[in-house]
Design an enzyme around this catalytic site. Structure first.
Site, PDB file in Angstrom:
ATOM      1  N   CYS A  56       0.838  -1.206   0.000  1.00 12.61           N
ATOM      2  CA  CYS A  56       0.000   0.000   0.000  1.00 12.61           C
ATOM      3  C   CYS A  56       0.871   1.253   0.000  1.00 12.61           C
ATOM      4  O   CYS A  56       0.442   2.317  -0.410  1.00 12.61           O
ATOM      5  CB  CYS A  56      -0.959  -0.024   1.170  1.00 12.61           C
ATOM      6  SG  CYS A  56      -0.195  -0.535   2.685  1.00 12.61           S
TER       7      CYS A  56
ATOM      8  N   GLU B 121      -4.447   3.474  -7.809  1.00 19.71           N
ATOM      9  CA  GLU B 121      -3.517   2.500  -7.228  1.00 19.71           C
ATOM     10  C   GLU B 121      -3.472   1.249  -8.103  1.00 19.71           C
ATOM     11  O   GLU B 121      -4.495   0.621  -8.344  1.00 19.71           O
ATOM     12  CB  GLU B 121      -3.978   2.132  -5.819  1.00 19.71           C
ATOM     13  CG  GLU B 121      -3.033   1.177  -5.143  1.00 19.71           C
ATOM     14  CD  GLU B 121      -3.424   0.867  -3.707  1.00 19.71           C
ATOM     15  OE1 GLU B 121      -4.609   0.618  -3.444  1.00 19.71           O
ATOM     16  OE2 GLU B 121      -2.524   0.877  -2.844  1.00 19.71           O
TER      17      GLU B 121
END
Ligand code: ADP
Length: 493
Positions: free
Chosen positions: A300, A397
């Site tokens: 992440c 992302e």
């Protein structure tokens, strides 16, 4: 280490892989099982009992019993700390086996799991073991006129905790969540990711061996939409801790509304990695490559937006591209492998989709740019240039080994661009100028800023996100905000 599975892991995987509820390994209420796959081959690796709503309910009941009336609430903080320490010792004793399981299930290189995932998990349990005896309240001077008062606060465990974790660092994410919850005296129902339940099931065995009373840790593998959603919505769960995508984080918030359980979230990121004109390229180039390629970009915190001062742009991009081309992609158990496969077919499709959209929108790959032929879920480490801020590959992302590189003129210009994201998990600055570094660190909207390094984690350092990267901070002293309630006690003397 050969590329073959060791006899120890083979024998673990040959057992029925079940749910841990109330100190017993049990099949699922439905009798169903699901398959996990070896990402290096696409072959079925194991079959695991599939938990769903009924199993979550049993696990929550067991956790509630353990919290209210089992031996757990009567243990002293020091005994809880000792148990956590023992668990850390057991993990360390099974380092090779756990690293192998992690490599087989997730795809990451065995050598990486052995030096990163497992030791960091051990360290986290040890650090949290120390906290068990240090979670304390304070005495508070009160100014009520007239009588004298003695007022103090207590920090009490929040209760039964649901923990939903992702597949990118399965064991480590379990450790990040279990360590503080147990140190604080909570009981837990954990749902591992459906892609990677194996190391957590082995951890469950070690938790039993360490002597945790029945029901203190319950493990229910299963899918997100079923078992995960049931845990997030359960009316007798006091707190839910989640790590995963921002999209699912929002579902968790909605599901938690029924009983307004406490919620903490570690979500996505699109972290800017900024190389200033005076950076030391000896460290900035390999550091920037590591920022995106570590764990195949399935972090992440991945440094997926590389901003480089225009005077260094070509050199840094060439350096990172060169590093990408030298990465040997292969099965995690092969000692020659630097980067393993992505975790799943779904993830391969997702990352390939981003590569295609980048190409369609005019991005140019100076390294990689394609998925590799099967079997297994392999993709090339990729560096994209000629990208524009509005492109999908820059905004969203990717969660894969794909970095976009963008030049800038001065730090004032790069700051708003770096902060222009719905995410705010991490950021990095490479420079020899400490003033510039700290001024930027103060202005970057991110929960973690690395200066002249990247992806440095420590059990003592709080970690979490600004904006849509999450709620709350894990690790360090800060994590106890998530796992304790503060009670004020006020006495008229
Ligand atoms: P990714 O997209 O990277 O797989 P997710 O956010 O989907 O990440 O998954 C992280 C964890 O959340 C996994 O354990 C998954 O099973 C779980 N999960 C997925 N959907 C839900 C949901 N609706 N409710 C609760 N947990 C979920």
């Amino acid at each position: 280490m050969s590329t073959q599975m060791s006899p120890k892991v083979h024998s673990f995987l040959s057992k029925p892989l079940q749910l841990l509820i109330g100190g017993e390994w049990v099949g699922s209420a439905s009798g169903k099982q699901f398959e996990t796959f070896n990402p290096a081959t696409g072959a079925v690796l194991a079959r695991v009992a599939e938990g769903d709503k009924a199993d979550i309910d049993q696990a929550v009941k067991a956790a509630r019993r353990a919290f209210e009336s089992g031996p757990w609430p009567r243990l002293s903080p020091s005994e809880r700390g000792r148990m956590l320490w023992k668990l850390a010792d057991l993990l360390e004793q099974h380092l090779d086996e756990l690293a192998e399981l992690e490599s087989l299930d997730n795809g990451k290189p065995y050598a990486v799991a052995r030096v990163a995932d497992v030791p960091l998990s051990v360290d986290n349990f040890r650090y949290m073991a120390g906290w068990a005896t240090k979670i304390e309240g304070s005495t508070i001077p009160v100014s009520v006129p007239g009588d004298a008062y003695l007022a103090y606060t207590l920090r009490e465990p929040v209760g039964v905790v649901g923990q939903v974790i992702p597949w990118n660092f399965p064991l480590l994410m379990a450790a990040w969540k279990l360590g503080p919850a147990l140190a604080a005296g909570c009981t837990v129902v954990m749902k591992p990711a459906e892609q990677t339940p194996l190391s957590i099931l082995r951890l469950g065995e070690l938790i039993q061996e360490a002597g945790f009373p029945p029901g203190v840790v319950n493990i229910v593998p299963g899918f997100g939409e079923t078992a995960g959603a049931a845990l997030a919505a359960h009316p007798d769960v006091d707190k839910i801790a989640f790590t995963g995508s921002t999209e699912v984080g929002k579902l968790i918030v909605r599901a938690s509304a029924g009983n307004l359980k406490k919620v903490s979230l570690e979500l996505g990121g699109k972290s800017p990695n900024i190389v200033l004109a005076d950076a030391d390229l000896e460290t900035a180039i390999p550091g920037s490559a590591n920022a995106i390629f570590f764990n195949h970009g399935q972090c992440c915190t991945a440094g997926s937006r590389l901003y480089v001062h225009e005077s260094l742009f070509d050199k840094v991009v060439a350096g990172v591209a060169d590093a990408a081309k030298k990465i040997r992609v292969g099965p995690g158990l092969d000692p020659a492998t630097h980067m393993g496969p992505l975790v799943s077919q779904e993830q391969l499709d997702r990352v390939s989709g981003f590569l295609e959209s980048g190409e369609r929108e005019g991005a140019r790959a100076v390294a990689g740019g394609k998925k590799l032929g099967g079997p297994g879920y392999f993709v090339q480490p990729t560096v994209l240039v000629d990208v524009k801020p509005e492109m999908k590959v820059v905004r969203e992302e990717i969660f894969g080994p794909v970095v976009t590189a963008i030049p800038f003129r001065d730090p004032q210009e790069v700051l708003p661009t770096a902060n222009n994201s719905v995410y705010g998990l991490a950021a990095a600055v490479w420079t020899r100028d400490i003033s510039k570094a700290h001024l930027l660190a103060g202005k970057l909207k991110a929960g973690t800023v690395w200066i002249n390094c990247y992806n440095v984690f420590d059990a003592a350092l709080p970690f979490g996100g600004y904006k849509q990267s999450g709620w709350g901070r894990e690790m360090g002293r800060a994590v106890f905000e998530l796992y304790t309630e503060t009670k004020s006690v006020c006495t008229r003397l």
